[in-house]
Enzyme design. Structure first.
Site, short mmCIF file in Angstrom:
data_model
loop_
_atom_site.label_atom_id
_atom_site.label_comp_id
_atom_site.label_asym_id
_atom_site.label_seq_id
_atom_site.Cartn_x
_atom_site.Cartn_y
_atom_site.Cartn_z
N HIS A 97 0.96 -1.22 -0.09
CA HIS A 97 -0.02 -0.11 -0.11
C HIS A 97 0.81 1.19 -0.18
CE1 HIS A 97 0.48 1.92 4.11
NE2 HIS A 97 0.60 0.44 4.32
N CYS A 98 0.20 2.23 -0.56
CA CYS A 98 0.75 3.68 -0.24
C CYS A 98 -0.47 4.47 0.37
CB CYS A 98 1.34 4.33 -1.38
SG CYS A 98 0.25 4.18 -3.00
N GLU A 99 -0.45 5.96 -0.12
CA GLU A 99 -1.34 6.52 0.27
C GLU A 99 -2.82 6.42 -0.29
OE1 GLU A 99 -2.08 9.39 2.59
OE2 GLU A 99 -0.09 9.02 3.42
#
Length: 186
Positions: A97-99
């Site tokens: 994941h990221c933002e």
């Protein structure tokens, strides 16, 4: 493989491969959802802004990369791929994941798909876009993937200008959501 409805694809845990999932920061906070998917390992590509909240439940690899062109995301290709391979070898499943689950995490998943499945960038991109229509690595990350494509296959399967790249992403997203059935750029 998990069935995921189109609405859930925007902010959820999306299955890429039976052992690989992608999502955004909100999905990374969904402890029950991650456990239900069998996730054992998490790659947090937004370590500067997203906390790794469940260290008692998951093994984390936290990478501090901003979603800007100046970042050398290719410098993290080997370490993230090795982390995924190690997790899978031990029977684990990985959530990346990221933002927003669009750029950094998508780039890492694309790299992994290219390396593990021996897929060219174009094939990996189309497959990941089907699973998570919102993906859109920033243009510099896309160029790093093009470089990997060239190194692996002695050719680029995608060679788009910035404007073509934007249209390509919009078209694939519309197609994934059932709005477009045919487009010449693909």
């Amino acid at each position: 493989m998990l069935r995921i409805t189109p609405v859930e694809k925007w902010s959820s845990i999306c299955c890429v491969l039976p052992h690989l999932f992608i999502g955004d920061r909100w999905a990374s906070q969904n402890r029950e959802g991650l456990l239900k998917c069998g996730v054992t390992h998490v790659i947090n590509m937004a370590g500067k802004t997203c906390p790794s909240s469940y260290s008692d439940d998951f093994v984390y690899l936290t990478v501090n990369v901003d979603d800007v062109g100046e970042e050398d995301i290719a410098a993290h290709f080997d370490s993230t791929r090795q982390f995924i391979e190690s997790a899978v070898a031990s029977g684990g499943k990985v959530f990346v994941h990221c933002e927003a689950g669009r750029s950094r995490s998508a780039t890492i998943c694309l790299c992994y798909l290219m390396c593990s499945q021996q897929w060219c960038l174009k094939k990996a991109y189309k497959q990941l876009k089907k699973q998570r229509p919102v993906i859109m690595p920033n243009y510099c990350f896309y160029l790093a993937l093009c470089q990997l494509d060239e190194e692996m296959f002695n050719a680029r399967s995608m060679n788009l200008t910035f404007e073509q790249y934007r249209v390509y992403n919009i078209t694939l997203e519309a197609r994934a959501n059932g709005f477009v059935t045919r487009c010449n750029i693909l």
